[in-house]
Design a protein around this motif. Structure first.
Motif, PDB file in Angstrom:
ATOM      1  N   GLU A  55       0.822  -1.209   0.000  1.00 46.63           N
ATOM      2  CA  GLU A  55       0.000   0.000   0.000  1.00 46.63           C
ATOM      3  C   GLU A  55       0.858   1.261   0.000  1.00 46.63           C
ATOM      4  OE1 GLU A  55      -2.745   0.234   3.242  1.00 46.63           O
ATOM      5  OE2 GLU A  55      -3.971  -1.399   2.421  1.00 46.63           O
ATOM      6  N   HIS A  56       1.835   1.257   0.857  1.00 50.21           N
ATOM      7  CA  HIS A  56       2.668   2.448   0.983  1.00 50.21           C
ATOM      8  C   HIS A  56       3.841   2.452  -0.002  1.00 50.21           C
ATOM      9  CE1 HIS A  56       0.414   2.365   4.735  1.00 50.21           C
ATOM     10  NE2 HIS A  56       0.654   3.651   4.850  1.00 50.21           N
ATOM     11  N   GLY A  57       3.868   1.450  -0.848  1.00 48.36           N
ATOM     12  CA  GLY A  57       4.950   1.401  -1.831  1.00 48.36           C
ATOM     13  C   GLY A  57       6.314   1.288  -1.176  1.00 48.36           C
ATOM     14  N   TYR A  58       6.351   0.560  -0.084  1.00 49.94           N
ATOM     15  CA  TYR A  58       7.642   0.411   0.584  1.00 49.94           C
ATOM     16  C   TYR A  58       8.500  -0.621  -0.098  1.00 49.94           C
ATOM     17  CZ  TYR A  58      11.096  -1.288   3.864  1.00 49.94           C
ATOM     18  OH  TYR A  58      12.275  -1.700   4.427  1.00 49.94           O
ATOM     19  N   SER A  59       9.737  -0.269  -0.387  1.00 52.62           N
ATOM     20  CA  SER A  59      10.702  -1.295  -0.766  1.00 52.62           C
ATOM     21  C   SER A  59      12.012  -0.943  -0.093  1.00 52.62           C
ATOM     22  CB  SER A  59      10.847  -1.375  -2.273  1.00 52.62           C
ATOM     23  OG  SER A  59      11.385  -0.188  -2.779  1.00 52.62           O
ATOM     24  N   PRO A  60      12.633  -1.933   0.497  1.00 49.73           N
ATOM     25  CA  PRO A  60      13.802  -1.657   1.342  1.00 49.73           C
ATOM     26  C   PRO A  60      14.906  -0.952   0.586  1.00 49.73           C
ATOM     27  CG  PRO A  60      13.550  -4.011   0.936  1.00 49.73           C
ATOM     28  CD  PRO A  60      12.326  -3.350   0.429  1.00 49.73           C
ATOM     29  N   ASN A  61      15.569  -0.061   1.245  1.00 45.40           N
ATOM     30  CA  ASN A  61      16.698   0.657   0.670  1.00 45.40           C
ATOM     31  C   ASN A  61      17.850  -0.297   0.405  1.00 45.40           C
ATOM     32  OD1 ASN A  61      19.287   2.040   0.708  1.00 45.40           O
ATOM     33  ND2 ASN A  61      18.063   3.883   1.038  1.00 45.40           N
ATOM     34  N   ARG A  62      18.265  -0.287  -0.841  1.00 45.18           N
ATOM     35  CA  ARG A  62      19.287  -1.247  -1.223  1.00 45.18           C
ATOM     36  C   ARG A  62      20.603  -1.027  -0.556  1.00 45.18           C
ATOM     37  NH1 ARG A  62      19.498  -4.190  -6.929  1.00 45.18           N
ATOM     38  NH2 ARG A  62      17.418  -4.941  -6.575  1.00 45.18           N
ATOM     39  N   ARG A  63      20.971   0.218  -0.434  1.00 41.91           N
ATOM     40  CA  ARG A  63      22.281   0.516   0.139  1.00 41.91           C
ATOM     41  C   ARG A  63      22.345   0.027   1.574  1.00 41.91           C
ATOM     42  NH1 ARG A  63      21.424   6.277  -2.327  1.00 41.91           N
ATOM     43  NH2 ARG A  63      20.232   6.561  -0.426  1.00 41.91           N
ATOM     44  N   ALA A  64      21.263   0.281   2.301  1.00 45.74           N
ATOM     45  CA  ALA A  64      21.241  -0.133   3.698  1.00 45.74           C
ATOM     46  C   ALA A  64      21.240  -1.655   3.800  1.00 45.74           C
ATOM     47  CB  ALA A  64      20.018   0.439   4.386  1.00 45.74           C
ATOM     48  N   ARG A  65      20.426  -2.263   2.992  1.00 42.62           N
ATOM     49  CA  ARG A  65      20.375  -3.716   3.025  1.00 42.62           C
ATOM     50  C   ARG A  65      21.739  -4.303   2.672  1.00 42.62           C
ATOM     51  NH1 ARG A  65      16.085  -6.992  -0.506  1.00 42.62           N
ATOM     52  NH2 ARG A  65      15.011  -7.260   1.473  1.00 42.62           N
ATOM     53  N   SER A  66      22.337  -3.726   1.656  1.00 40.49           N
ATOM     54  CA  SER A  66      23.657  -4.191   1.245  1.00 40.49           C
ATOM     55  C   SER A  66      24.644  -4.097   2.391  1.00 40.49           C
ATOM     56  CB  SER A  66      24.200  -3.323   0.112  1.00 40.49           C
ATOM     57  OG  SER A  66      23.697  -3.741  -1.105  1.00 40.49           O
ATOM     58  N   LEU A  67      24.617  -2.962   3.041  1.00 42.70           N
ATOM     59  CA  LEU A  67      25.564  -2.750   4.118  1.00 42.70           C
ATOM     60  C   LEU A  67      25.362  -3.778   5.216  1.00 42.70           C
ATOM     61  CD1 LEU A  67      27.796  -0.955   5.034  1.00 42.70           C
ATOM     62  CD2 LEU A  67      26.126   0.585   6.046  1.00 42.70           C
ATOM     63  N   ARG A 110      28.854   1.283  -0.437  1.00 44.90           N
ATOM     64  CA  ARG A 110      27.513   1.134   0.147  1.00 44.90           C
ATOM     65  C   ARG A 110      27.410   1.957   1.417  1.00 44.90           C
ATOM     66  NH1 ARG A 110      28.454  -5.063  -0.810  1.00 44.90           N
ATOM     67  NH2 ARG A 110      29.552  -4.861   1.146  1.00 44.90           N
ATOM     68  N   ALA A 111      28.459   1.876   2.219  1.00 42.43           N
ATOM     69  CA  ALA A 111      28.435   2.614   3.482  1.00 42.43           C
ATOM     70  C   ALA A 111      28.443   4.113   3.218  1.00 42.43           C
ATOM     71  CB  ALA A 111      29.641   2.225   4.325  1.00 42.43           C
ATOM     72  N   ARG A 112      29.281   4.507   2.324  1.00 37.81           N
ATOM     73  CA  ARG A 112      29.334   5.929   2.007  1.00 37.81           C
ATOM     74  C   ARG A 112      27.988   6.409   1.470  1.00 37.81           C
ATOM     75  NH1 ARG A 112      33.753   8.254  -2.049  1.00 37.81           N
ATOM     76  NH2 ARG A 112      34.730   9.053  -0.168  1.00 37.81           N
ATOM     77  N   SER A 113      27.415   5.612   0.602  1.00 42.15           N
ATOM     78  CA  SER A 113      26.115   5.959   0.049  1.00 42.15           C
ATOM     79  C   SER A 113      25.088   6.146   1.149  1.00 42.15           C
ATOM     80  CB  SER A 113      25.610   4.844  -0.859  1.00 42.15           C
ATOM     81  OG  SER A 113      26.166   4.944  -2.119  1.00 42.15           O
ATOM     82  N   LEU A 114      25.104   5.198   2.050  1.00 44.18           N
ATOM     83  CA  LEU A 114      24.117   5.240   3.124  1.00 44.18           C
ATOM     84  C   LEU A 114      24.299   6.511   3.947  1.00 44.18           C
ATOM     85  CD1 LEU A 114      21.862   3.699   4.383  1.00 44.18           C
ATOM     86  CD2 LEU A 114      23.505   2.484   5.796  1.00 44.18           C
TER      87      LEU A 114
END
Lengths: 343, 343
Positions: free
Chosen positions: A41-53, B49-53
């Motif tokens: 509903e809210h169009g949430y999709s996890p931030n890739r950079r954060a997930r990657s980190l 990734r960290a820098r991006s975040l």
DNA sequence: ATATGTATCCAAAGCGCTTTGATGGTTGAT
DNA sequence: ATCAACCATCAAAGCGCTTTGGATACATAT
């Protein structure tokens, strides 16, 4: 909308929301559904950079395209290869990171991509014989798959290649069996591994039949239309012109055809031509009857498979190294015929 | 080696090391040099990734390549465009993220790239007339530059385009002035904006001279070699065959040339051909004398400039929208001549 | 009644970086 | 001696996520 906001909005912890969305078992079924509904509903999709980190995986594969000189060609078969690989990536939630670099920086780019954590793996394009990129990638521990192979490389590695030697062996043999004796070879750049193998196939077919290849008829160059034209033209003007011709790509075959027409010759009747055909989408080899007799292998399909190989080796790193050898199809077209009697 | 390790190894705080490497002024000169030396010795480069975040910027530009169908062509001019853009990106420390997607997912891919924070901006390829991607990107606030334009799009946006209308107007006018009256048009797919403009130029030139264009000679299709061949062949067989021909790309021009040869006609003498030439590196229009008369504009250069535009708008977001209009060069080659008298 | 599972959920640490808001040390002016 | 004004450095917060290691509640077994 980020995870924290979504969690407070739902009155749940970030942990639970994260687990619900990522399919972990320890979440109540109702809760999971509620979370999923709210997320979409809210169009949430996890931030890739954060997930990657957090995970240490970047969910991206690097393709490094070397340009030898500033103004040198972008190999057009890359386009189809990448289209194929890209399909696989998007189906699996991976990104494709493309680096176009000069040859000096090439090694540096690989190790930077890795140490910066920008990619989980790379595809190596355009291997040369004894390519030092392969050893280097093994050393730094960045997973990779080579499109092609590199002879003289110590140690094993994953690759996907077509049987270039056999393809050109068969094609050359076919021409010889048709009675041709003076066969030209318009090869790719012969510091490239694939071109060396094709040359070898060309020579093998001659040797097995006890025929001496004419080295004056063997050329090497970048596979442009212009190269096909300009390499063939002087050969056709000579008194001992070739009666047949092998081309390393459809594009230079088109240039070769231009030279042939210009010389007043007719394909198949006066001169036979066999080309390798990467099955490029914008340069198909005829619709019903192929225009050129060809050794055919889809580079797009190769891209798809290469991508699958690297993804598989990422998901199961303990798997043994994979190698894929594709056989080119020998396609009979309208560009070959018996050697003209008059020559 | 990460920042923390480097910092303790140097006996400094992470802050100081970070600032030293990023060129902040509040660091002692000696300290900075010591840090830089240690960083390059240990091959330290900050994790992207960290820098991006931390910064909220991903230092990547997205290119979304739409494939209409699973098996449809990968437009070969993309390859050169991307090579050009890639040069600019690597010079500026940006990554290029390539997404190859079906048309249904296209919008979703853009907004995902954005909400996942994977890119700072995108290049829009292959705009159609009234393309809704543009409005959508404006809505979600993802910076973008369009390669081409889209008519009927409300509101302003950044674009780079060539003057397609004028190029084809001039080319058509040139043919008419040579006495040609039955001129064929082998256009690109006419839901694409560039093709509509070229068609308009074609029509304008006729109208201005009071000549009625023959709509039976106007075709539209994907710019493959095969299309050039198959679209032209029936036209040449007709009793009222065209005496001249405009092509939307070198690749279909090559196919058209094949049909012309096969019909026993000779370029320039029997039929004139003008093509648009994207100056593709593997398909150059002759070396000294151009083989085709052409409207020429380097797509690689366009890629370079497009990339510069998006980077500039990222670094100075308050700048007014930029638009770049390139004029195609009119190049006289060996494929045009006066209309044959007999027809 | 106590111990043992089991099913759900959560607080908090940590990924590697940038950046804010101090802190101590010098210097020069008052 | 006092204060202001730097200069050089640092500790800690925060970016948005995943994941470890509990916590709580309830059911079941002893």
């Amino acid at each position: 909308m980020n995870l924290k906001q979504l969690a407070t909005h739902l009155g749940l912890s970030q942990t639970t929301v994260s687990r619900a969305l990522n399919g972990y078992p320890e979440v109540n079924r109702d809760t999971r559904e509620r979370v999923q509904r709210a997320a979409s509903e809210h169009g949430y999709s996890p931030n890739r950079r954060a997930r990657s980190l957090a995970t240490g995986r970047s969910m991206a594969i690097g393709h490094v395209i070397p340009l030898r000189t500033q103004h040198e060609m972008m190999n057009p078969v890359f386009a189809d290869f990448i289209a194929g690989a890209g399909e696989t990536y998007s189906r699996n939630g991976y990104d494709l990171i493309l680096s176009v670099v000069g040859p000096r920086d090439e090694e540096a780019v690989y190790s930077e991509l890795f140490s910066k954590g920008a990619v989980d793996g790379v595809i190596v394009h355009g291997p040369r014989a004894g390519d030092n990129r392969i050893e280097m990638l093994n050393r730094i521990g960045l997973p990779f798959v080579v499109h092609g192979r590199a002879s003289d490389t110590p140690g094993p590695y994953s690759w996907l290649d077509i049987n270039n030697r056999r393809a050109f062996d068969r094609a050359t043999g076919y021409l010889i069996d048709l009675g041709h004796r003076r066969i030209a070879l318009l090869n790719g750049l012969e510091d490239m591994d694939f071109a060396q193998r094709r040359r070898q196939g060309f020579l093998d077919a001659h040797q097995r039949r006890g025929i001496e290849p004419d080295t004056a008829l063997m050329c090497s160059g970048e596979m442009t239309e212009m190269y096909g034209y300009e390499a063939l033209r002087p050969l056709l003007a000579s008194s001992e012109r070739p009666t047949a011709l092998l081309c390393s790509s459809m594009i230079s075959a088109v240039g070769a055809r231009r030279a042939i027409h210009e010389a007043g010759l007719e394909l198949a009747r006066d001169i036979s031509l066999i080309t390798h055909d990467d099955d490029l989408s914008y340069l198909r080899n005829g619709s019903n009857v192929p225009m050129f007799t060809a050794t055919k292998s889809s580079v797009r399909e190769a891209g798809r498979t290469c991508a699958e190989m690297i993804l598989r080796s990422l998901s199961s790193p303990d798997l043994p190294l994979q190698t894929t050898m594709l056989e080119a199809e020998f396609v009979l077209g309208q560009s070959t015929g018996p050697a003209p009697a008059s020559l």
